[in-house]
Design a protein around this motif. Structure first.
Motif, PDB file in Angstrom:
ATOM      1  N   GLU A   1       0.835  -1.206   0.000  1.00  0.00           N
ATOM      2  CA  GLU A   1       0.000   0.000   0.000  1.00  0.00           C
ATOM      3  C   GLU A   1       0.868   1.254   0.000  1.00  0.00           C
ATOM      4  O   GLU A   1       0.591   2.213  -0.737  1.00  0.00           O
ATOM      5  CB  GLU A   1      -0.913  -0.005   1.230  1.00  0.00           C
ATOM      6  CG  GLU A   1      -1.871  -1.191   1.321  1.00  0.00           C
ATOM      7  CD  GLU A   1      -3.175  -0.939   0.586  1.00  0.00           C
ATOM      8  OE1 GLU A   1      -3.325   0.156   0.024  1.00  0.00           O
ATOM      9  OE2 GLU A   1      -4.031  -1.850   0.580  1.00  0.00           O
ATOM     10  N   SER A   2       1.906   1.260   0.808  1.00  0.00           N
ATOM     11  CA  SER A   2       2.776   2.438   0.857  1.00  0.00           C
ATOM     12  C   SER A   2       3.546   2.617  -0.443  1.00  0.00           C
ATOM     13  O   SER A   2       3.796   3.755  -0.875  1.00  0.00           O
ATOM     14  CB  SER A   2       3.744   2.323   2.035  1.00  0.00           C
ATOM     15  OG  SER A   2       4.607   1.214   1.877  1.00  0.00           O
ATOM     16  N   MET A   3       3.928   1.517  -1.084  1.00  0.00           N
ATOM     17  CA  MET A   3       4.665   1.628  -2.348  1.00  0.00           C
ATOM     18  C   MET A   3       3.801   2.232  -3.460  1.00  0.00           C
ATOM     19  O   MET A   3       4.329   2.794  -4.419  1.00  0.00           O
ATOM     20  CB  MET A   3       5.178   0.259  -2.782  1.00  0.00           C
ATOM     21  CG  MET A   3       6.273  -0.311  -1.896  1.00  0.00           C
ATOM     22  SD  MET A   3       7.732   0.727  -1.794  1.00  0.00           S
ATOM     23  CE  MET A   3       7.614   1.282  -0.096  1.00  0.00           C
ATOM     24  N   CYS A   4       2.480   2.123  -3.329  1.00  0.00           N
ATOM     25  CA  CYS A   4       1.598   2.748  -4.314  1.00  0.00           C
ATOM     26  C   CYS A   4       1.754   4.266  -4.309  1.00  0.00           C
ATOM     27  O   CYS A   4       1.449   4.926  -5.312  1.00  0.00           O
ATOM     28  CB  CYS A   4       0.143   2.360  -4.051  1.00  0.00           C
ATOM     29  SG  CYS A   4      -0.264   0.650  -4.469  1.00  0.00           S
ATOM     30  N   PHE A   5       2.222   4.828  -3.207  1.00  0.00           N
ATOM     31  CA  PHE A   5       2.488   6.265  -3.147  1.00  0.00           C
ATOM     32  C   PHE A   5       3.955   6.570  -3.441  1.00  0.00           C
ATOM     33  O   PHE A   5       4.266   7.470  -4.210  1.00  0.00           O
ATOM     34  CB  PHE A   5       2.114   6.811  -1.765  1.00  0.00           C
ATOM     35  CG  PHE A   5       0.680   6.595  -1.386  1.00  0.00           C
ATOM     36  CD1 PHE A   5      -0.326   7.375  -1.929  1.00  0.00           C
ATOM     37  CD2 PHE A   5       0.320   5.607  -0.484  1.00  0.00           C
ATOM     38  CE1 PHE A   5      -1.649   7.184  -1.582  1.00  0.00           C
ATOM     39  CE2 PHE A   5      -1.005   5.400  -0.122  1.00  0.00           C
ATOM     40  CZ  PHE A   5      -1.990   6.197  -0.681  1.00  0.00           C
ATOM     41  N   LEU A   6       4.853   5.810  -2.812  1.00  0.00           N
ATOM     42  CA  LEU A   6       6.275   6.129  -2.904  1.00  0.00           C
ATOM     43  C   LEU A   6       6.892   5.736  -4.233  1.00  0.00           C
ATOM     44  O   LEU A   6       7.897   6.314  -4.648  1.00  0.00           O
ATOM     45  CB  LEU A   6       7.024   5.439  -1.758  1.00  0.00           C
ATOM     46  CG  LEU A   6       6.662   5.935  -0.360  1.00  0.00           C
ATOM     47  CD1 LEU A   6       7.188   4.982   0.693  1.00  0.00           C
ATOM     48  CD2 LEU A   6       7.201   7.332  -0.119  1.00  0.00           C
ATOM     49  N   MET A   7       6.323   4.743  -4.916  1.00  0.00           N
ATOM     50  CA  MET A   7       6.867   4.291  -6.192  1.00  0.00           C
ATOM     51  C   MET A   7       6.000   4.712  -7.371  1.00  0.00           C
ATOM     52  O   MET A   7       6.221   4.243  -8.489  1.00  0.00           O
ATOM     53  CB  MET A   7       7.034   2.763  -6.188  1.00  0.00           C
ATOM     54  CG  MET A   7       8.057   2.256  -5.183  1.00  0.00           C
ATOM     55  SD  MET A   7       8.337   0.482  -5.324  1.00  0.00           S
ATOM     56  CE  MET A   7       9.129   0.392  -6.931  1.00  0.00           C
ATOM     57  N   ASP A   8       5.041   5.566  -7.130  1.00  0.00           N
ATOM     58  CA  ASP A   8       4.228   6.072  -8.231  1.00  0.00           C
ATOM     59  C   ASP A   8       5.108   6.900  -9.165  1.00  0.00           C
ATOM     60  O   ASP A   8       5.789   7.830  -8.725  1.00  0.00           O
ATOM     61  CB  ASP A   8       3.086   6.934  -7.686  1.00  0.00           C
ATOM     62  CG  ASP A   8       2.052   7.257  -8.750  1.00  0.00           C
ATOM     63  OD1 ASP A   8       2.416   7.959  -9.717  1.00  0.00           O
ATOM     64  OD2 ASP A   8       0.900   6.824  -8.608  1.00  0.00           O
ATOM     65  N   PRO A   9       5.149   6.575 -10.469  1.00  0.00           N
ATOM     66  CA  PRO A   9       6.057   7.290 -11.375  1.00  0.00           C
ATOM     67  C   PRO A   9       5.711   8.763 -11.548  1.00  0.00           C
ATOM     68  O   PRO A   9       6.554   9.548 -11.981  1.00  0.00           O
ATOM     69  CB  PRO A   9       5.901   6.522 -12.695  1.00  0.00           C
ATOM     70  CG  PRO A   9       4.583   5.846 -12.610  1.00  0.00           C
ATOM     71  CD  PRO A   9       4.378   5.518 -11.164  1.00  0.00           C
ATOM     72  N   GLN A  10       4.497   9.169 -11.212  1.00  0.00           N
ATOM     73  CA  GLN A  10       4.090  10.555 -11.407  1.00  0.00           C
ATOM     74  C   GLN A  10       4.360  11.423 -10.180  1.00  0.00           C
ATOM     75  O   GLN A  10       4.904  12.522 -10.297  1.00  0.00           O
ATOM     76  CB  GLN A  10       2.617  10.621 -11.788  1.00  0.00           C
ATOM     77  CG  GLN A  10       2.287   9.896 -13.090  1.00  0.00           C
ATOM     78  CD  GLN A  10       0.810   9.953 -13.428  1.00  0.00           C
ATOM     79  OE1 GLN A  10       0.039  10.628 -12.763  1.00  0.00           O
ATOM     80  NE2 GLN A  10       0.404   9.224 -14.463  1.00  0.00           N
ATOM     81  N   VAL A  11       3.977  10.939  -9.015  1.00  0.00           N
ATOM     82  CA  VAL A  11       4.097  11.771  -7.803  1.00  0.00           C
ATOM     83  C   VAL A  11       4.996  11.133  -6.745  1.00  0.00           C
ATOM     84  O   VAL A  11       5.198  11.727  -5.685  1.00  0.00           O
ATOM     85  CB  VAL A  11       2.698  12.031  -7.199  1.00  0.00           C
ATOM     86  CG1 VAL A  11       1.817  12.765  -8.178  1.00  0.00           C
ATOM     87  CG2 VAL A  11       2.032  10.721  -6.772  1.00  0.00           C
ATOM     88  N   GLY A  12       5.535   9.970  -7.004  1.00  0.00           N
ATOM     89  CA  GLY A  12       6.280   9.252  -5.975  1.00  0.00           C
ATOM     90  C   GLY A  12       7.484  10.004  -5.450  1.00  0.00           C
ATOM     91  O   GLY A  12       7.746  10.024  -4.244  1.00  0.00           O
ATOM     92  N   ARG A  13       8.242  10.647  -6.314  1.00  0.00           N
ATOM     93  CA  ARG A  13       9.469  11.316  -5.889  1.00  0.00           C
ATOM     94  C   ARG A  13       9.198  12.564  -5.051  1.00  0.00           C
ATOM     95  O   ARG A  13      10.113  13.105  -4.428  1.00  0.00           O
ATOM     96  CB  ARG A  13      10.315  11.681  -7.104  1.00  0.00           C
ATOM     97  CG  ARG A  13      10.885  10.481  -7.837  1.00  0.00           C
ATOM     98  CD  ARG A  13      11.844  10.905  -8.927  1.00  0.00           C
ATOM     99  NE  ARG A  13      12.971  11.647  -8.383  1.00  0.00           N
ATOM    100  CZ  ARG A  13      14.053  11.107  -7.846  1.00  0.00           C
ATOM    101  NH1 ARG A  13      14.140   9.783  -7.748  1.00  0.00           N
ATOM    102  NH2 ARG A  13      15.045  11.848  -7.401  1.00  0.00           N
ATOM    103  N   LYS A  14       7.960  13.022  -5.025  1.00  0.00           N
ATOM    104  CA  LYS A  14       7.605  14.181  -4.218  1.00  0.00           C
ATOM    105  C   LYS A  14       7.115  13.779  -2.829  1.00  0.00           C
ATOM    106  O   LYS A  14       6.838  14.647  -2.006  1.00  0.00           O
ATOM    107  CB  LYS A  14       6.525  14.998  -4.916  1.00  0.00           C
ATOM    108  CG  LYS A  14       6.952  15.550  -6.276  1.00  0.00           C
ATOM    109  CD  LYS A  14       5.822  16.337  -6.922  1.00  0.00           C
ATOM    110  CE  LYS A  14       6.221  16.857  -8.294  1.00  0.00           C
ATOM    111  NZ  LYS A  14       5.118  17.599  -8.956  1.00  0.00           N
ATOM    112  N   VAL A  15       6.983  12.485  -2.570  1.00  0.00           N
ATOM    113  CA  VAL A  15       6.454  11.996  -1.298  1.00  0.00           C
ATOM    114  C   VAL A  15       7.621  11.675  -0.376  1.00  0.00           C
ATOM    115  O   VAL A  15       8.492  10.866  -0.715  1.00  0.00           O
ATOM    116  CB  VAL A  15       5.570  10.755  -1.507  1.00  0.00           C
ATOM    117  CG1 VAL A  15       5.044  10.242  -0.169  1.00  0.00           C
ATOM    118  CG2 VAL A  15       4.404  11.075  -2.436  1.00  0.00           C
TER     119      VAL A  15
END
Length: 457
Positions: free
Chosen positions: A347-361
């Protein structure tokens, strides 16, 4: 524009026979891994109306108080006005997190399509998980063991999971309990993954008053569950025996099995200790499968130095993990906070590894849920207002706060690197003809060297 449309498959019709069968799959994998879900207006608008009404009444009240002073007691009146304005401002600031609460929805199937393609090694990022404990007599080793077992049994590639247990009390009881936990994990982890049980902390799984046969179709489940429960009860007896033994400290201090004194006999003056119990060096379960890495860490302590308690212990875990595994993401847990959802890391990787917004998290904060509370929660021990209202409201504004546990951090953010930024506009330099206007700097520097490269490079 025509070239872009042709590359995206928008321009012109394609022959169905020539289309790749994996195109729908690839389209699904390119979708965002999470999305915001707004709370229904029927739930939020009534509360917003109450806030506006209270704000109006508050303004009327303050206006009356300011325009009607008390001549006989000006100092007391002025003090009360300052206090009332202060409380009013505090109340207004408290309403901001509750004005625009949001939910978030993750897509685990898209995460698997993007990073776990069939026939290829998993491309999910490694994760280091930190568990902190100090005094095993105040924080029961059996509780810590359940937290560790829930970590080792998570639904994530085993070669990408590493658990670091920080024993800030340098207790031999914690060390031996973790050794017993590592041995029991060889049986518990394959059982959890074989039958897909939840939660994966044995104490809470076996104590749940639910139909444990629901959705279970394997004929051997009942027999293996009964055998595993017996194994866990024997494990509890061994842990209880260690706790009973630790109640009385020998005069000469604790002695390890090889006859050497325990390095942590003096809890305020001892060297650092690191012991790898499970991992890539041969730690296999009863079915021959690899287990996640399990590491015991007790940091060095010397008298006269400030050790900063839990924060210092977590800093040492970060340093040790950077040498052993150096995973890009880290999840910290208290010793009594087990993982109640085996897919939590995904679940957390869905935010942290998202190619669009992941690097901003920077981090993902999980809410806390509590066991052993009466059905009516008469003392508000579930902290529902904080986790389900305030935290969601903060998420709608900018982001939730870190509550000290249950949080997945990006290691790069903790190391102090600057967050990624968008491409900078080219610098403007003045030309010789007109000092009032500028022109773009050339891509090449002196003598045709690329920009940013010195002459003597």
């Amino acid at each position: 524009m025509d070239d872009w449309k042709s590359k995206q498959g928008i321009y012109g019709a394609a022959d169905p026979d020539d289309m790749d069968a994996d195109v729908p799959l690839n389209d699904e994998a390119r979708q965002p891994l999470s999305r915001k879900v707004s709370i229904a207006s029927s739930k939020v608008n009534p509360y917003r109306m109450v806030i506006i009404l209270r704000l109006f009444v508050l303004c009327v009240f303050l206006r009356y108080r300011i325009l009607n002073p008390v001549p006989e007691a000006i100092p007391l009146w002025l003090t009360s006005i300052v206090c009332e304005i202060w409380f009013a401002v505090s109340w207004i600031l408290d309403q901001f997190p509750k004005w625009y609460p949001i939910d978030r929805e993750t897509y685990l199937d898209r995460l698997s399509l993007r990073y776990e393609r069939e026939g290829e090694p998993s491309m999910l990022s490694p994760v280091d998980l930190f568990v902190s404990t100090v005094d095993p007599l105040k924080e029961p080793p059996l509780v810590t063991a359940n937290t560790v077992l829930s970590i080792l049994a998570v639904d994530y590639p085993v070669d990408k999971v590493s658990c670091y247990v920080s024993d800030d009390g340098a207790s031999m009881l914690s060390f031996e309990s973790l050794s017993e936990t590592a041995e029991f994990a060889r049986k518990w982890v394959p059982f959890c993954k074989k039958f897909n049980i939840e939660p994966r902390a044995p104490e809470f799984y076996f104590s749940r008053k639910v139909d444990y046969l629901k959705d279970k179709v394997q004929p051997t489940f009942v027999q293996e569950r009964r055998a595993m429960k017996r194994e866990y009860e024997e494990f509890k007896v061994r842990i209880n025996a260690l706790v009973s033994k630790a109640q009385k400290v020998p005069e000469e201090g604790w002695i390890m099995k090889d006859g050497t004194p325990w390095p942590g006999n003096n809890t305020r003056d001892h060297p650092g200790m690191i012991q790898v119990f499970l991992g890539h060096s041969g730690g296999l379960d009863t079915e021959g499968n690899e287990l996640p890495r399990l590491v015991y860490v007790s940091r060095e302590k010397r008298p006269g130095f400030q050790h900063h308690k839990k924060a210092g212990a977590m800093n040492r875990q970060i340093r040790v993990s950077a040498v052993l595994t150096n995973a890009p993401f880290m999840l910290n847990l208290d010793c009594d906070h087990y993982i109640n959802n085996s897919k939590a890391i995904r679940e957390s990787m869905c935010f942290l590894m998202d190619p669009q917004v992941g690097r901003k998290v920077c981090y993902v904060q999980f809410p806390q849920r509590f066991d052993g509370i009466d059905a009516h929660d008469r003392y508000a021990n579930r902290n529902t207002v904080f986790f389900d209202i305030n935290m969601k409201g903060l998420d709608g504004i900018q982001g939730p706060v870190y509550v000290g546990t249950g949080c997945v951090f990006r290691r790069q953010a903790l190391y102090g690197y600057n967050p990624p930024s968008g491409p900078k506009r080219p610098k403007m330099v003045t030309c010789d003809c007109c000092p009032c206007f500028g022109r773009k700097k050339r891509k090449g520097g002196k003598d045709g060297l690329p920009e940013g490269v010195a002459d003597g490079a």
